[in-house]
Structure formats: C-alpha cells, structure tokens
Design a protein around this motif. Structure first.
Motif, PDB file in Angstrom:
ATOM      1  N   LYS A 177       0.843  -1.196   0.000  1.00 17.28           N
ATOM      2  CA  LYS A 177       0.000   0.000   0.000  1.00 17.28           C
ATOM      3  C   LYS A 177       0.885   1.256   0.000  1.00 17.28           C
ATOM      4  N   LYS A 196       0.643   3.822   1.831  1.00 13.62           N
ATOM      5  CA  LYS A 196       0.964   4.205   3.209  1.00 13.62           C
ATOM      6  C   LYS A 196       2.232   3.494   3.693  1.00 13.62           C
ATOM      7  N   GLU A 230       5.114   5.423   2.412  1.00 12.54           N
ATOM      8  CA  GLU A 230       5.277   6.644   3.206  1.00 12.54           C
ATOM      9  C   GLU A 230       6.008   6.350   4.513  1.00 12.54           C
TER      10      GLU A 230
END
Length: 180
Positions: free
Chosen positions: A155, A157, A160
């Motif tokens: 994903k 995220k 990140e």
C-alpha cells in the motif's frame, strides 16, 4: 447635525466636509481596520472611503448616515482584501510558472539537485537494506509513492512509512548538513 453638514457639503462647502471627516475618521478607520487588520492599509483605505463618501453624497437619501458610511467602509475594505488575495494568488502562479521555466533559468537549482543526488548515490550502500530501495526510487529515480507501492506490491501508506523511517535513519546517522 449630520443632515445640516450633508446639505452644506452638497452645496459645495469644503469646510463642512472637513468637519464631517474629523467627526467620523476614527469610526471609519476602526471599521476598515477590522477587515484589513493592517494599520497602513487601514489608513489608506480610510482616505479612499472618505473620497467615496464625498462622491456618493449626492445619492444619499437620509437612510441613517452612520449606517450608510459604515456600509461604504466595510464594502471598500472587503474589496481591498479580495484584491490582495487575488494578487497573492497571481504571484503564486507566477512563482510556480518560474519553477517550470527553461532549464537555463534554473541552472543553480539543477546543479544543487544533481549534487544532492550524487551524494546520495555515494552514501546509498550505508543505508540498511529495507530503506535503500525506497530512498533510491524516491530521490534518485524520482518515482511517486504510487509507482513505488505498485512495484513493491504494498500500500502507498507503507511506502510513506518506509521513507519516513529512512529519513529518520539518515538524520540520525549522517550529519544534517550532509543531507539537507
């Protein structure tokens, strides 16, 4: 009292207008200052409002003078504020357009970016394996989070978080001036 002054002003009595200005100067200043929140701008706007009042007096029809001049002041201050916002937006657009200017205008920026990339390439091997790939993809290959997530089959995220942790590692292990 105001009605007498207004009639005198309509008949060309400049002294009557000066008396009116003195009487309402603070009221107009505080009104426009309440909108603009800047003393210099409010001083300029106050003078402009009195010019508007003077030129609009022939159309004044005894509907409450204080309310009438306050409405003129508020509307003028709002117009000034809108123009300032538009000017700021225009400057932002010009600034952003400068970012997309031909490379010859941004040579210094390009040199700095290339030096930073070269430095990073030289230091990449020092990074832990789990950070190396995301740092290389993001800073050197200039991939987006989405592209990196698709490549790693995770994903966005997750990317990140990995980049965040990699930056934390670099801050901790490398001198800050080496990677700023």
């Amino acid at each position: 009292m105001d009605e007498v002054l207004i009639e005198k002003i309509k008949n060309g009595n400049d002294h009557a207008f000066r008396v009116l200005v003195e009487k309402y100067r603070n009221r107009i200043f505080h009104t426009v200052y309440g909108v603009l929140r800047n003393e210099k701008d409010a001083e300029d706007a106050t003078q402009e409002v009195f010019l508007k009042i003077y030129t609009s007096l022939p159309r004044y029809e005894k509907q409450g003078f204080k309310s009438w001049i306050t409405r003129i002041a508020v509307n003028h201050a709002i117009d000034i504020k809108r123009k300032k916002v538009r000017r700021k937006e225009d400057q932002q657009v010009e600034f952003e357009e400068a970012d997309h200017a031909p490379q010859s205008q941004n040579i210094e920026l390009l040199v700095i970016q290339n030096e930073r990339k070269q430095y990073l390439r030289e230091r990449l091997q020092e990074l832990p394996d789990n950070y190396r790939e995301v740092v290389e993809d993001f800073y050197i290959r200039e991939k987006t989070y989405q592209e990196m997530a698709e490549k790693a089959n995770v994903k966005t995220k997750t990317i990140e978080v990995r980049l965040y942790r990699a930056r934390q590692w670099m801050k901790k292990h490398w001198k800050e001036d080496e990677f700023s």
